[in-house]
Design a protein around this motif. Structure first.
Motif, PDB file in Angstrom:
ATOM      1  N   ILE A  64     -11.833   1.819 -17.186  1.00 54.72           N
ATOM      2  CA  ILE A  64     -11.012   3.009 -17.131  1.00 54.72           C
ATOM      3  C   ILE A  64      -9.975   2.934 -18.319  1.00 54.72           C
ATOM      4  O   ILE A  64      -9.740   3.758 -19.152  1.00 54.72           O
ATOM      5  CB  ILE A  64     -10.264   3.175 -15.934  1.00 54.72           C
ATOM      6  N   ALA A  65      -9.614   1.662 -18.604  1.00 58.68           N
ATOM      7  CA  ALA A  65      -8.653   1.405 -19.538  1.00 58.68           C
ATOM      8  C   ALA A  65      -9.114   1.567 -20.836  1.00 58.68           C
ATOM      9  O   ALA A  65      -8.560   2.065 -21.866  1.00 58.68           O
ATOM     10  CB  ALA A  65      -7.858   0.015 -19.398  1.00 58.68           C
ATOM     11  N   GLU A  66     -10.231   0.772 -21.071  1.00 65.74           N
ATOM     12  CA  GLU A  66     -11.029   1.184 -22.406  1.00 65.74           C
ATOM     13  C   GLU A  66     -11.398   2.337 -22.641  1.00 65.74           C
ATOM     14  O   GLU A  66     -11.302   2.905 -23.808  1.00 65.74           O
ATOM     15  CB  GLU A  66     -12.363  -0.257 -22.652  1.00 65.74           C
ATOM     16  N   ALA A  67     -11.858   3.237 -21.714  1.00 62.86           N
ATOM     17  CA  ALA A  67     -12.203   4.627 -22.062  1.00 62.86           C
ATOM     18  C   ALA A  67     -11.020   5.307 -22.451  1.00 62.86           C
ATOM     19  O   ALA A  67     -11.148   6.152 -23.246  1.00 62.86           O
ATOM     20  CB  ALA A  67     -12.992   5.319 -20.617  1.00 62.86           C
ATOM     21  N   ALA A  68      -9.806   4.837 -21.913  1.00 61.26           N
ATOM     22  CA  ALA A  68      -8.639   5.762 -22.244  1.00 61.26           C
ATOM     23  C   ALA A  68      -8.213   5.524 -23.476  1.00 61.26           C
ATOM     24  O   ALA A  68      -7.739   6.365 -24.490  1.00 61.26           O
ATOM     25  CB  ALA A  68      -7.674   5.452 -21.349  1.00 61.26           C
ATOM     26  N   VAL A  69      -8.570   4.121 -24.116  1.00 62.67           N
ATOM     27  CA  VAL A  69      -8.104   3.888 -25.551  1.00 62.67           C
ATOM     28  C   VAL A  69      -9.169   4.748 -26.410  1.00 62.67           C
ATOM     29  O   VAL A  69      -8.890   5.048 -27.252  1.00 62.67           O
ATOM     30  CB  VAL A  69      -8.227   2.184 -25.596  1.00 62.67           C
ATOM     31  N   ALA A  70     -10.552   4.439 -26.055  1.00 65.17           N
ATOM     32  CA  ALA A  70     -11.420   5.194 -26.788  1.00 65.17           C
ATOM     33  C   ALA A  70     -11.139   6.660 -26.916  1.00 65.17           C
ATOM     34  O   ALA A  70     -11.603   7.240 -27.861  1.00 65.17           O
ATOM     35  CB  ALA A  70     -12.843   4.930 -26.260  1.00 65.17           C
ATOM     36  N   ALA A  71     -10.529   7.318 -25.859  1.00 61.21           N
ATOM     37  CA  ALA A  71     -10.289   8.718 -25.809  1.00 61.21           C
ATOM     38  C   ALA A  71      -9.016   8.970 -26.790  1.00 61.21           C
ATOM     39  O   ALA A  71      -8.712  10.378 -26.811  1.00 61.21           O
ATOM     40  CB  ALA A  71     -10.096   9.334 -24.488  1.00 61.21           C
ATOM     41  N   GLY A  72      -8.353   8.210 -27.202  1.00 60.14           N
ATOM     42  CA  GLY A  72      -7.124   8.352 -27.985  1.00 60.14           C
ATOM     43  C   GLY A  72      -5.887   8.201 -27.256  1.00 60.14           C
ATOM     44  O   GLY A  72      -4.761   8.109 -27.798  1.00 60.14           O
ATOM     45  N   CYS A  73      -5.807   7.489 -26.142  1.00 62.50           N
ATOM     46  CA  CYS A  73      -4.535   7.003 -25.562  1.00 62.50           C
ATOM     47  C   CYS A  73      -3.965   5.966 -26.355  1.00 62.50           C
ATOM     48  O   CYS A  73      -4.571   4.860 -26.485  1.00 62.50           O
ATOM     49  CB  CYS A  73      -4.956   6.582 -24.178  1.00 62.50           C
ATOM     50  N   ARG A  74      -2.730   6.358 -26.633  1.00 62.23           N
ATOM     51  CA  ARG A  74      -1.784   5.233 -27.645  1.00 62.23           C
ATOM     52  C   ARG A  74      -0.644   4.782 -26.879  1.00 62.23           C
ATOM     53  O   ARG A  74       0.072   4.012 -27.340  1.00 62.23           O
ATOM     54  CB  ARG A  74      -1.793   5.646 -28.972  1.00 62.23           C
ATOM     55  N   CYS A  75      -0.428   5.354 -25.540  1.00 62.21           N
ATOM     56  CA  CYS A  75       0.974   5.202 -24.897  1.00 62.21           C
ATOM     57  C   CYS A  75       0.518   4.963 -23.494  1.00 62.21           C
ATOM     58  O   CYS A  75      -0.004   5.871 -22.932  1.00 62.21           O
ATOM     59  CB  CYS A  75       1.862   6.133 -24.855  1.00 62.21           C
ATOM     60  N   PHE A  76       0.862   3.778 -23.016  1.00 56.73           N
ATOM     61  CA  PHE A  76       0.883   3.452 -21.559  1.00 56.73           C
ATOM     62  C   PHE A  76       2.031   3.063 -20.986  1.00 56.73           C
ATOM     63  O   PHE A  76       2.748   2.146 -21.370  1.00 56.73           O
ATOM     64  CB  PHE A  76      -0.296   2.477 -21.401  1.00 56.73           C
ATOM     65  N   PHE A  77       2.513   3.664 -19.929  1.00 52.58           N
ATOM     66  CA  PHE A  77       3.611   2.848 -19.097  1.00 52.58           C
ATOM     67  C   PHE A  77       3.080   2.755 -17.790  1.00 52.58           C
ATOM     68  O   PHE A  77       2.671   3.774 -16.902  1.00 52.58           O
ATOM     69  CB  PHE A  77       4.785   4.295 -19.491  1.00 52.58           C
ATOM     70  N   GLY A  78       3.645   1.654 -17.194  1.00 51.35           N
ATOM     71  CA  GLY A  78       3.273   1.065 -16.081  1.00 51.35           C
ATOM     72  C   GLY A  78       4.007   0.269 -15.280  1.00 51.35           C
ATOM     73  O   GLY A  78       5.064  -0.175 -15.768  1.00 51.35           O
ATOM     74  N   TYR A  79       3.674   0.009 -14.023  1.00 51.49           N
ATOM     75  CA  TYR A  79       4.392  -1.128 -13.145  1.00 51.49           C
ATOM     76  C   TYR A  79       3.319  -1.433 -12.200  1.00 51.49           C
ATOM     77  O   TYR A  79       2.636  -0.904 -11.600  1.00 51.49           O
ATOM     78  CB  TYR A  79       5.357  -0.325 -12.505  1.00 51.49           C
ATOM     79  N   PRO A  80       3.441  -3.048 -12.068  1.00 55.76           N
ATOM     80  CA  PRO A  80       2.350  -3.516 -11.292  1.00 55.76           C
ATOM     81  C   PRO A  80       2.139  -3.241  -9.636  1.00 55.76           C
ATOM     82  O   PRO A  80       3.081  -3.299  -9.190  1.00 55.76           O
ATOM     83  CB  PRO A  80       2.463  -4.986 -11.549  1.00 55.76           C
TER      84      PRO A  80
END
Length: 346
Positions: free
Chosen positions: A11-27
């Protein structure tokens, strides 16, 4: 080329491939591989990863980045998604596109870290305050999670609406072969004339979700629901499996649909004409596809990892009572348990 991927990392790599360049999260378990992967991957493509001080902070960072025109994403699990609800309502009200991943765990409260589907109501009914919806995709496999995540960013931009990928601990942790789509060229993405990314010819752009005049807010609500109606016409999707002659039809989403598909095959081997309808979009719900696929005389059983949530939408879609079988607390049924339920209920 296909590669063996863990669901969360795919899912993470698919998001990067789709153009996601900003991720904000908490574990939070069981989705920790998503922010962990993004923390390494995004700097490699010129993106930004921030581990926020809380889920509340993370969703408001998504609001800011998405409002500035970036393809932004966050991920969490059940109680973490609960903490994001106020921010999600603001984002929906401000018509800011973004993608949210929820790998569900058992609840209510802190519950347990095992797989569950107990966040269905929260996902499809809005979750936060006010009149709004998220668009909700429910993948059942790692390849489909890749496909839907990649697509989610385009859908979010088109409808100016938050899109949720709703999975569970099984989907996040399982490994399956999947192929990541091509890396999107950011320069080819549609321009966002509404984005608050500075002055434009002396015109300042402003994004907010506050409307002090009742008539203005009512008009805004109507605009939002016009978009949701458009989504219902254009996005609703479901998989049907051996329903043409089925006397018994299971309805299930996500990982549970795979369990039901195994039950269908076993029942067929025993001479029972069974089938399956799997909603792919949980909102908008595929009412018409479900009505078209299920014969009026068929027995319908909704199977979920909760105490009965999607069953309400199935009943509304079909206009008749529907049986329900579920497990809760992080317990996962087997195909044989699904078949035993049919036997017990006659």
């Amino acid at each position: 080329m296909k590669k063996l991927w863990k669901g969360n990392e795919a899912i993470a790599e698919a998001a990067v491939a789709a153009g996601c360049r900003c991720f904000f999260g908490y574990p939070i378990t069981p989705q920790n591989e998503i922010p962990e992967y993004m923390s390494r991957r995004l700097p490699e493509v010129g993106g930004s990863f921030v581990q926020a001080e809380s889920e509340v902070a993370a969703i408001n960072m998504v609001y800011g980045a998405g409002g500035a025109g970036a393809r932004a994403m966050t991920s969490s699990s059940s109680p973490g998604i609960s903490l994001k609800q106020e921010g999600l309502s603001y984002i929906a009200g401000a018509m800011v596109p973004c993608v949210i991943v929820n790998m569900m765990r058992a609840g209510p409260g802190l519950g347990g870290i095992q797989p569950s589907q107990s966040d269905y109501f929260q996902a499809v009914k809005g979750g936060g305050h006010g009149d709004y919806h998220l668009l909700v995709f429910a993948p059942a496999s790692v390849p489909e999670a890749v496909e839907l995540t990649y697509r989610a960013f385009d859908v979010a931009d088109e409808y100016r609406c938050p899109v949720m990928i709703l999975g569970d601990g099984m989907l996040g942790q399982m490994m399956e072969p999947a192929e990541i789509p091509p890396m999107r060229d950011l320069s080819d993405l549609p321009k966002k004339s509404w984005a608050a990314c500075g002055h434009n010819g002396g015109t300042q752009r402003l994004i907010n979700s506050i409307y002090m005049a009742p008539d203005d807010l009512e008009a805004h609500n109507i605009e939002l629901f016009d978009l949701y109606g458009k989504a219902a016409r254009e996005l609703s999707a479901a998989e049907t499996y051996l329903t043409e002659d089925a006397d018994v039809v299971f309805t299930a989403f996500g990982s549970v649909a795979r369990i039901c598909k195994a039950a269908v095959l076993e029942l067929r081997s025993r001479g029972v004409k069974a089938g399956l309808v799997r909603p792919i979009t949980l909102y908008p719900f595929p009412d018409q596809q479900m009505r078209d696929a299920i014969r009026p005389q068929a027995r319908v059983v909704c199977v979920e990892l909760n105490m009965g949530q999607m069953v309400e939408d199935v009943q509304l879609a079909l206009g008749r009572p529907v049986e329900f079988y579920g497990r809760a607390g992080g317990n996962v049924m087997t195909p044989e348990e699904v078949i035993d339920f049919l036997k017990r209920r006659g």
